[in-house]
Design a protein around this motif. Sequence first.
Motif, PDB file in Angstrom:
ATOM      1  N   ALA B 287       0.848  -1.203   0.000  1.00  0.00           N
ATOM      2  CA  ALA B 287       0.000   0.000   0.000  1.00  0.00           C
ATOM      3  C   ALA B 287       0.877   1.245   0.000  1.00  0.00           C
ATOM      4  CB  ALA B 287      -0.931  -0.003   1.214  1.00  0.00           C
ATOM      5  N   ILE B 288       1.940   1.212   0.803  1.00  0.00           N
ATOM      6  CA  ILE B 288       2.854   2.367   0.862  1.00  0.00           C
ATOM      7  C   ILE B 288       3.491   2.614  -0.503  1.00  0.00           C
ATOM      8  CG2 ILE B 288       5.021   3.217   1.882  1.00  0.00           C
ATOM      9  CD1 ILE B 288       4.191   1.457   4.414  1.00  0.00           C
ATOM     10  N   VAL B 289       3.958   1.535  -1.109  1.00  0.00           N
ATOM     11  CA  VAL B 289       4.588   1.655  -2.427  1.00  0.00           C
ATOM     12  C   VAL B 289       3.585   2.184  -3.453  1.00  0.00           C
ATOM     13  CG1 VAL B 289       5.574   0.324  -4.337  1.00  0.00           C
ATOM     14  CG2 VAL B 289       6.382  -0.058  -1.990  1.00  0.00           C
ATOM     15  N   ASN B 290       2.342   1.682  -3.394  1.00  0.00           N
ATOM     16  CA  ASN B 290       1.328   2.145  -4.340  1.00  0.00           C
ATOM     17  C   ASN B 290       1.068   3.638  -4.234  1.00  0.00           C
ATOM     18  OD1 ASN B 290       0.832  -0.180  -5.738  1.00  0.00           O
ATOM     19  ND2 ASN B 290      -0.865  -0.847  -4.412  1.00  0.00           N
ATOM     20  N   TYR B 291       0.876   4.105  -3.002  1.00  0.00           N
ATOM     21  CA  TYR B 291       0.611   5.544  -2.839  1.00  0.00           C
ATOM     22  C   TYR B 291       1.831   6.377  -3.243  1.00  0.00           C
ATOM     23  CZ  TYR B 291      -3.891   4.612  -0.604  1.00  0.00           C
ATOM     24  OH  TYR B 291      -5.176   4.214  -0.367  1.00  0.00           O
ATOM     25  N   SER B 292       3.032   5.867  -2.958  1.00  0.00           N
ATOM     26  CA  SER B 292       4.241   6.591  -3.387  1.00  0.00           C
ATOM     27  C   SER B 292       4.311   6.667  -4.904  1.00  0.00           C
ATOM     28  CB  SER B 292       5.513   5.898  -2.901  1.00  0.00           C
ATOM     29  OG  SER B 292       5.463   5.654  -1.545  1.00  0.00           O
ATOM     30  N   HIS B 293       3.987   5.541  -5.555  1.00  0.00           N
ATOM     31  CA  HIS B 293       4.000   5.537  -7.021  1.00  0.00           C
ATOM     32  C   HIS B 293       2.958   6.483  -7.583  1.00  0.00           C
ATOM     33  CE1 HIS B 293       6.282   1.469  -7.561  1.00  0.00           C
ATOM     34  NE2 HIS B 293       7.033   2.444  -7.100  1.00  0.00           N
ATOM     35  N   ASN B 294       1.785   6.505  -6.957  1.00  0.00           N
ATOM     36  CA  ASN B 294       0.777   7.485  -7.391  1.00  0.00           C
ATOM     37  C   ASN B 294       1.339   8.895  -7.301  1.00  0.00           C
ATOM     38  OD1 ASN B 294      -1.069   5.452  -7.713  1.00  0.00           O
ATOM     39  ND2 ASN B 294      -2.242   5.903  -5.848  1.00  0.00           N
ATOM     40  N   ALA B 295       2.013   9.147  -6.174  1.00  0.00           N
ATOM     41  CA  ALA B 295       2.580  10.486  -5.974  1.00  0.00           C
ATOM     42  C   ALA B 295       3.595  10.796  -7.073  1.00  0.00           C
ATOM     43  CB  ALA B 295       3.230  10.596  -4.592  1.00  0.00           C
ATOM     44  N   LEU B 296       4.442   9.821  -7.395  1.00  0.00           N
ATOM     45  CA  LEU B 296       5.454  10.032  -8.435  1.00  0.00           C
ATOM     46  C   LEU B 296       4.817  10.228  -9.808  1.00  0.00           C
ATOM     47  CD1 LEU B 296       8.179   7.515  -7.222  1.00  0.00           C
ATOM     48  CD2 LEU B 296       8.411  10.014  -7.363  1.00  0.00           C
ATOM     49  N   ASP B 297       3.767   9.431 -10.090  1.00  0.00           N
ATOM     50  CA  ASP B 297       3.062   9.594 -11.368  1.00  0.00           C
ATOM     51  C   ASP B 297       2.472  11.000 -11.487  1.00  0.00           C
ATOM     52  OD1 ASP B 297       3.679   7.039 -12.061  1.00  0.00           O
ATOM     53  OD2 ASP B 297       1.694   6.189 -11.612  1.00  0.00           O
ATOM     54  N   LEU B 298       1.845  11.442 -10.409  1.00  0.00           N
ATOM     55  CA  LEU B 298       1.231  12.775 -10.430  1.00  0.00           C
ATOM     56  C   LEU B 298       2.296  13.862 -10.525  1.00  0.00           C
ATOM     57  CD1 LEU B 298      -1.515  11.940  -7.861  1.00  0.00           C
ATOM     58  CD2 LEU B 298      -1.989  13.051 -10.050  1.00  0.00           C
TER      59      LEU B 298
END
Lengths: 324, 324
Positions: B287-298
Motif C-alpha cells: 500500500a505504501i509503495v502504491n501511494y508513493s508511485h501514485n505520488a510520483l506519477d502525479l
Amino acid sequence: MHDYNYYLRLVDGAINNIQYPKNPSKLYEPIAYTMNQGGKRVRPVLTLMTCEAMGGNLDDAINVALGIELFHNFTLLHDDVMDRADIRRGQPTVHTRWNENVAILSGDTMLNMAAQAISKVDDDILPAMVKLFNDTAIKVYEGQQYDMDFEKRNDVTVEEYINMIRLKTSVLLGCACKAGALVARTDEENAESIYNMAVNLGLAFQLQDDYLDVWGDPVTFGKEIGGDIVNNKKTFLLINAIDRSAGNDAIELNRWLADTSSPKQEKIQAVTALYEKLGLKDLARNAIVNYSHNALDLLHETKMSYDAYKVFDGIINRLVDRDR
Amino acid sequence: MHDYNYYLRLVDGAINNIQYPKNPSKLYEPIAYTMNQGGKRVRPVLTLMTCEAMGGNLDDAINVALGIELFHNFTLLHDDVMDRADIRRGQPTVHTRWNENVAILSGDTMLNMAAQAISKVDDDILPAMVKLFNDTAIKVYEGQQYDMDFEKRNDVTVEEYINMIRLKTSVLLGCACKAGALVARTDEENAESIYNMAVNLGLAFQLQDDYLDVWGDPVTFGKEIGGDIVNNKKTFLLINAIDRSAGNDAIELNRWLADTSSPKQEKIQAVTALYEKLGLKDLARNAIVNYSHNALDLLHETKMSYDAYKVFDGIINRLVDRDR
C-alpha cells in the motif's frame, strides 16, 4: 429602511438554511444545535442594517451577517468550556451535552465556517473583509484572556476593565457594522464612524449589564439579581468599589469578598448598599449615558438618510435603555 | 531550485521573525513556545518548493508558508488537549505547562494568525487562497473527529480509515503545495496535479508511520516500537487484522485487545506475529509503495523543470523510505 424584526427574520432565515454535512455527526450536530438556540442576533442585524443604511444591497450582505453570527456563537461555545458554564440560553452547553473535545473541535469548525461565509463577497472588497474579520477575532480572544487574567488579580484598574470589555464585546459590534459598510462600498471615513459608533454602543451595553445585575428588575432583567456580587465578579462596579473605598468601607468590602458562609441575599444587600454609599450607582449611570451619547454623536457623523438614522437611534435606545 | 535545507532556513527565519504582541502574555507566550519547538517544517517547505518549481517568487510565498505552519501547529495544540497528550517534541504540551483554557484560546488565536499570514498575497489570488485555506481546515477537523470516533468503534473499514487519514493529514500537505502553486500563478490543472501528488504522499507517509511502529528500527525510528499495539490504536494494520482474521486468529486477536495484564513486550510480540501470519507486513508495504508511485506519477504530470522534479522526487523518497 426596515425595522429590527425585518432584518431579524432575514438572519433567522439564513441560519435555518445552513446546510450542515451529515458526517461526522459529532462535528456538525453541535454546530446546528448551537446555531438553533436562538438569541437576539444583534450582530448580524447590525450588519444588514448598516449595509442598507449606506445604500448597499441586503442580498450581498446576508452571508457576511451569517458569518459574524457563526463567529459570535463559536466564541460563546469556547468561552463556555473555559468558564465551565453548564447552561446557555436555558439549554445545556455543548461540552455538557456532548463533551469537551466535541466543543473544542466543533468550535474550531464554526470559526472556519464563519470565515467561509464572510468571504462570500465580491473580489474587490474581499481583502478589507478578510482583514477586518481576522483582526477582530484576535482582539476578541485578547479580551477573553484579559477577562480570565482579571479573575486572579485585585489591582485591575477601571481603564484596564474598559479596555477588556472593548476587546471582548465591543469590537465585534464594530466589525458587524463595518462589514455592512464594506458591502455597501461606503468610504473609509464613513466605515470608521459606524465602527466607532458600535464600539461605544457596546461599551454602554456591557456597563449596563453590570448595572442591571445590581439594580435591575429581576422580572424584566430575566435573570437573578446579584449574581456578579455573589461570585465576586470583577465588574465596573466592583473595580470602582475597590478603587474608591477606604477605611471601614474597604475593610467591609474585603470582608464580603472573603465571605463564603453568609446567606447570598445578605451579601447582595450589604454590597449593594456599599456601592450606593460610594456613589457607584450614579457613576455607572453616567458612564452608560456618556458612551451612549458618544454612540449617538458618531451616528450623527455617519452619512445616512434621516430614515436610516432613526432606525439606528431606536436600536441604541432599545439596547441601552433596556431593563432586561 | 534549492535543496530542502535552503527552504527550511527560510521558514525558520520567518518563524523567528514573528513579532508577538507582549500582552496578554498568557495568550502569546504559548504561541511563541509552540512555534519555537522546532519540527521538520515539511508543509511550509513544500509551499516554498512548489512555488519556486512553478516559476514563482519565494518572497511572495513566505507568509503563506508561515501561515500553513501556524495552522499545522494550532491543530497539534488543540489535538494534544483532546488526546490528553502531555509531551510533544520532548517538551510539555501547552495545556500541561499552562492549562487547558490557555491551550484553547492560544490555539484559536493561532488559527486567525494563520489566516492573516495566508492572506498576505496579491489581491488577484486572495479569493482562491482563502477558499483553499478554509476548505482545508474544515477537512482536517473532520479527520480528527473521525479519528476520535474510530476509537470507540470496532467495525471501522479500511476505506473509512484511508478517508480519515486523507482528511486528518494528507489534505494539509495538498494545501501546502497548492498554495505555493497559486502564488506562482500556475494553471488550475497543474495546481490540482501537485495537490493530488501531496495527498498521495501524505497517505504513503501515514501508512508508513503505522508500519514503522511495528517493524521499524527503534534506534532510527526515534521512538519505542509497538506503542500502537499496546494502546489498541486503530491503525491500518489493526483494522486489516480485525477484517482478515477468522477462527482461532480472531479469538487470539480479541484476547490481546482485551488484555490489560500481560507484559507489554509479550503483547507486542504476539500481535506482531499475528500481523505477519495474516500477511499484513506485505499488505502494508504494498500500500505504501502504491501511494508513493501514485505520488510520483502525479509529480510527472505536473509542469516543472527536470531540476525541480528531482528535488520533489528526493523529498518523496526521503519522506516515504525513511526508517525514522
